[in-house]
Design an enzyme around this catalytic site. Structure first.
Site, PDB file in Angstrom:
ATOM      1  N   TYR A  84      53.447  27.547  -9.260  1.00  0.00           N
ATOM      2  CA  TYR A  84      53.978  27.609 -10.779  1.00  0.00           C
ATOM      3  C   TYR A  84      55.488  27.152 -10.763  1.00  0.00           C
ATOM      4  CZ  TYR A  84      55.799  29.457 -15.051  1.00  0.00           C
ATOM      5  OH  TYR A  84      56.375  29.722 -16.298  1.00  0.00           O
ATOM      6  N   GLY A  90      52.404  31.074 -29.041  1.00  0.00           N
ATOM      7  CA  GLY A  90      53.700  31.291 -28.519  1.00  0.00           C
ATOM      8  C   GLY A  90      54.882  30.429 -28.815  1.00  0.00           C
ATOM      9  N   ASN A 139      49.534  26.018 -30.302  1.00  0.00           N
ATOM     10  CA  ASN A 139      48.667  26.886 -30.729  1.00  0.00           C
ATOM     11  C   ASN A 139      49.079  28.474 -30.860  1.00  0.00           C
ATOM     12  OD1 ASN A 139      47.437  25.924 -28.152  1.00  0.00           O
ATOM     13  ND2 ASN A 139      46.621  28.130 -28.619  1.00  0.00           N
TER      14      ASN A 139
END
Length: 302
Positions: free
Chosen positions: A169, A23, A21
């Site tokens: 991350y 980037g 949706n």
């Protein structure tokens, strides 16, 4: 210089792009559709998914595109999404979260490991029968140039002992590189036509640091992150190049890791990098695969 104009005709391919949706995911989906593919935008928020599909159709009139709900933080949602597809030629594992405060997924996993790696592992495995029925199946998994700095700890994948948002991350992104290469090892050993690639986008302007789970963080963080992204990071289409290169280059070997060719893989044109330790560390990749299978209950029929 490789450009979107170098993408060959994608007619006849059905592609799923997760996190499409906005980037890099949105640009990847748009360019695949522009070159003839039927693209499924797999998005956590249905409204944002529909808005992205409408925006894509406005940019590429006549494109074959649809939005479907997929929440990588919930195994039930992943299974529902996979059950709703009849066929698949290309899967682009793009969705993820970055450096968020400690949280757990619907299934109790640390959110970054759970969404970025375990969600991707489960989705790919559940879609595998559709992929293997395709003439030239391909899986592209978005890792990160930062994965090389991860303190990868098989005993703390799920924040069992401690939590650092940054390392969680980076560790999840290293896990994705292990996953992509191990998937290729297993496909090759089984004599399958499946090609699995990993990519790193380089420093790119997306909302991974400012949107999603980060949207609720403090004003100081949002201000700093938005300025950093705006002034230091590359335009989003540049970051999507590696994903599209890996998804469409006809002769790219399975197991390739595609990243920018500049300093520290932060900028530059797509190029194949094969010198990373994670690419050759088969023992760690195999153990991570086993852990992922145990945690998700998803077994690959290879």
């Amino acid at each position: 210089m490789w450009t979107f104009d170098d993408i060959p005709d994608q007619s006849g391919r059905l592609a799923v792009v997760t996190g499409a949706n906005s980037g890099i995911g949105y640009v990847t989906a748009r360019e695949l559709a522009r070159h003839g593919a039927h693209v499924v935008l797999a998005c956590r928020n249905p409204e944002r998914g529909r808005d992205a599909a409408d925006r894509l159709l406005a940019e590429v009139p006549g494109a074959k595109v649809e939005a479907r709900r997929l929440d990588l933080a919930a195994l039930a949602s992943i299974r529902e999404f996979a059950d709703g597809l009849d066929r698949l030629d290309l899967l682009v594992n793009n969705a993820g979260v970055a450096m968020v405060p400690h949280a757990r997924t619907a299934d109790g996993f640390e959110s970054q490991f759970g969404v970025n790696h375990l969600g991707t592992y489960a989705l790919t495995g559940l879609l595998l029968p559709r992929l293997l029925a395709a003439p030239a199946p391909r899986v592209v998994t978005v890792s990160s140039e930062g994965q090389r700095f991860a303190r990868f700890d098989l005993g703390n994948l799920n924040a069992e002992r401690r939590y650092s948002a940054v390392n969680a991350y980076l560790q999840s992104k290293r896990a994705l590189l292990y996953f992509a290469v191990e998937l290729q090892r297993r496909a090759t050993a089984a004599g399958l036509a499946l090609r699995s690639m990993a990519v790193a986008p380089g420093l790119t302007r997306t909302n991974v640091l400012t949107g999603g789970a980060n949207a609720d963080r403090g004003r100081l963080y949002r201000t700093f992150a938005s300025r950093l992204v705006r002034h230091v990071f590359r335009p989003t289409p540049e970051g999507a190049k590696t994903s599209l290169y890996a998804a469409t280059l006809p002769d790219l070997p399975g197991g390739s890791y595609v990243a920018p060719d500049g300093l520290l893989e932060l900028r530059g044109e797509p190029a194949v990098h094969q010198r990373h330790r994670a690419i050759t560390d088969a023992a760690t990749a195999r153990r991570l695969w086993e852990v992922s299978q145990e945690l998700t209950g998803v077994r690959y029929d290879l």
